[in-house]
Design a protein around this motif. Structure first.
Motif, PDB file in Angstrom:
ATOM      1  N   LEU A   1       6.522  11.118  -1.558  1.00  0.00           N
ATOM      2  CA  LEU A   1       5.136  10.888  -1.968  1.00  0.00           C
ATOM      3  C   LEU A   1       4.894  11.240  -3.432  1.00  0.00           C
ATOM      4  O   LEU A   1       5.525  12.135  -3.983  1.00  0.00           O
TER       5      LEU A   1
ATOM      6  N   LEU B   1       1.608  12.595  -5.341  1.00  0.00           N
ATOM      7  CA  LEU B   1       0.247  13.081  -5.109  1.00  0.00           C
ATOM      8  C   LEU B   1      -0.410  13.401  -6.430  1.00  0.00           C
ATOM      9  O   LEU B   1       0.203  14.013  -7.311  1.00  0.00           O
TER      10      LEU B   1
ATOM     11  N   LEU C   1      -3.720  15.428  -7.846  1.00  0.00           N
ATOM     12  CA  LEU C   1      -4.846  16.315  -7.569  1.00  0.00           C
ATOM     13  C   LEU C   1      -5.682  16.369  -8.831  1.00  0.00           C
ATOM     14  O   LEU C   1      -5.255  16.939  -9.844  1.00  0.00           O
TER      15      LEU C   1
ATOM     16  N   SER D   1       9.535  14.063  -3.858  1.00  0.00           N
ATOM     17  CA  SER D   1       8.079  13.929  -3.983  1.00  0.00           C
ATOM     18  C   SER D   1       7.608  14.594  -5.265  1.00  0.00           C
ATOM     19  O   SER D   1       8.267  15.497  -5.791  1.00  0.00           O
TER      20      SER D   1
ATOM     21  N   GLN E   1      -3.327   6.775 -10.782  1.00  0.00           N
ATOM     22  CA  GLN E   1      -3.975   6.699  -9.455  1.00  0.00           C
ATOM     23  C   GLN E   1      -3.355   5.578  -8.629  1.00  0.00           C
ATOM     24  O   GLN E   1      -3.180   5.717  -7.420  1.00  0.00           O
ATOM     25  N   GLU E   2      -3.055   4.482  -9.281  1.00  0.00           N
ATOM     26  CA  GLU E   2      -2.451   3.336  -8.602  1.00  0.00           C
ATOM     27  C   GLU E   2      -1.050   3.685  -8.102  1.00  0.00           C
ATOM     28  O   GLU E   2      -0.688   3.377  -6.962  1.00  0.00           O
ATOM     29  N   LEU E   3      -0.278   4.382  -8.946  1.00  0.00           N
ATOM     30  CA  LEU E   3       1.090   4.769  -8.588  1.00  0.00           C
ATOM     31  C   LEU E   3       1.111   5.812  -7.465  1.00  0.00           C
ATOM     32  O   LEU E   3       2.026   5.835  -6.632  1.00  0.00           O
ATOM     33  N   ALA E   4       0.107   6.684  -7.450  1.00  0.00           N
ATOM     34  CA  ALA E   4       0.073   7.777  -6.461  1.00  0.00           C
ATOM     35  C   ALA E   4      -0.168   7.240  -5.054  1.00  0.00           C
ATOM     36  O   ALA E   4      -0.902   6.278  -4.863  1.00  0.00           O
ATOM     37  N   ASP E   5       0.477   7.887  -4.070  1.00  0.00           N
ATOM     38  CA  ASP E   5       0.231   7.539  -2.671  1.00  0.00           C
ATOM     39  C   ASP E   5      -1.019   8.236  -2.163  1.00  0.00           C
ATOM     40  O   ASP E   5      -1.746   7.699  -1.344  1.00  0.00           O
ATOM     41  N   THR E   6      -1.227   9.455  -2.629  1.00  0.00           N
ATOM     42  CA  THR E   6      -2.384  10.244  -2.207  1.00  0.00           C
ATOM     43  C   THR E   6      -3.090  10.774  -3.440  1.00  0.00           C
ATOM     44  O   THR E   6      -2.447  11.315  -4.344  1.00  0.00           O
ATOM     45  N   VAL E   7      -4.387  10.581  -3.487  1.00  0.00           N
ATOM     46  CA  VAL E   7      -5.194  11.103  -4.598  1.00  0.00           C
ATOM     47  C   VAL E   7      -6.352  11.903  -4.014  1.00  0.00           C
ATOM     48  O   VAL E   7      -7.116  11.390  -3.195  1.00  0.00           O
ATOM     49  N   SER E   8      -6.451  13.175  -4.391  1.00  0.00           N
ATOM     50  CA  SER E   8      -7.598  13.992  -3.998  1.00  0.00           C
ATOM     51  C   SER E   8      -8.363  14.382  -5.251  1.00  0.00           C
ATOM     52  O   SER E   8      -7.771  14.809  -6.240  1.00  0.00           O
TER      53      SER E   8
END
Lengths: 199, 199
Positions: B31, B33, B35, B158, B171-178
């Motif tokens: 992943l 991620l 943050l 990861s 953001q596009e490349l990331a699998d999860t964005v918080s």
């Protein structure tokens, strides 16, 4: 003005502002933090603070409500590095796994007794109450009892509460509240929870 | 229907939904991620994942952009528990402290070389790029170079990126964005940053 000179001028200004706000924040006190919201990162943020506190040799107490049915990296780490009395898990899994309100309430009460013990013991510098908010929203624990125990904790002890929601009274009691918002989650793109990242 | 029966029915339904989404998420992959956001908890969340990964005996590499001028709990912890090559700090402090664009760029480039080394080394299961986003927004590092290195990383590795902003391509490349949103911060109420919690 060159790019470097512009940068310097802008940073000088920012430094003045930052220095002023650091000087204004001069009250030394322990903190109550609430990490809420629907995004990934609440429990891991609490455990990052565990690492921070352990770096200074502080004593940390961790209570995990809900979690503990599935093995997690933080559990393995805690088993290795924290005494059993400092890491307590409710261990029942999620409410949709048990499907039994009465046994969930009993498990929550039993788990709360451990939390309350830590919140009454000045030897703990930091107490993590992971996923506590669900106990409040399901009415498994009485909000006034929980908030009073956090409020009455030893003076130097900080507390981190995680979980979605949490309610207005807990937000009011907390010194710092962060809402972790899901912008994007791998899970929704069909990607499995990842060992060492998600659990 | 009694409260217990209602609870059971509602939880049965929830379990069906949860089970279905777990079954649907069957892709095993590492992943990325991100943050981001202005609230407290981004760096600590990254370090919570370090703890998680260490619990499983995974190898973790940490690069802290910006941070490292002031001593932190995570630094003390890392010194004790991680080899020097696995924890690298830019160590210059914030841009408003240095006020020198050229030396900041050089420090960023030097730090990026360490990050790139980890992103090319399959022995790292998890790489933390703490506060990397500022290097992109200040144009200290080239976005395309950074994103390409993350994209080309070893298959099982990861990556966690922290910091405000970050840009649409990351953001596009990331699998999860918080997005960690500040609802309330102790600092604004005049409370000093707390050792073992804030640093």
């Amino acid at each position: 003005m060159s790019k470097a000179a512009k940068h310097k001028a802008s940073m000088e200004k920012q430094k003045t502002n930052v220095d002023a706000s650091i000087a204004a924040a001069d009250t030394e006190k322990s903190l109550v933090l609430l990490l809420t919201g629907n995004g990934k990162g609440k429990t891991s943020s609490a455990f990052g603070m565990v690492m921070r506190a352990m770096g200074y040799g502080h004593r940390v107490g961790i209570v995990q409500f809900i979690k503990g049915e599935q093995l997690s990296g933080e559990e393995l780490f805690a088993r290795e590095n924290l005494p059993e009395t400092d890491f307590y898990q409710m261990g029942t899994g999620f409410t949709w796994d048990t499907q039994d309100r009465q046994s969930d309430i009993e498990a929550a009460q039993r788990t709360w007794r451990e939390a309350h013990r830590m919140l009454s013991d000045p030897s703990y510098d930091l107490v993590i109450l992971d996923e506590l908010t669900y106990m409040l929203s399901f009415d498994y624990l009485e909000e006034s009892v929980v908030l009073e125990a956090i409020h009455q904790r030893p003076e130097q002890q900080s507390v981190v509460v995680t979980g979605r929601g949490g309610g207005a009274a807990l937000q009011e009691l907390a010194d710092t509240v962060s809402e972790v918002k899901e912008i994007k989650h791998a899970f929704r793109a069909g990607i499995k929870a990842r060992k060492g990242v998600d659990f």
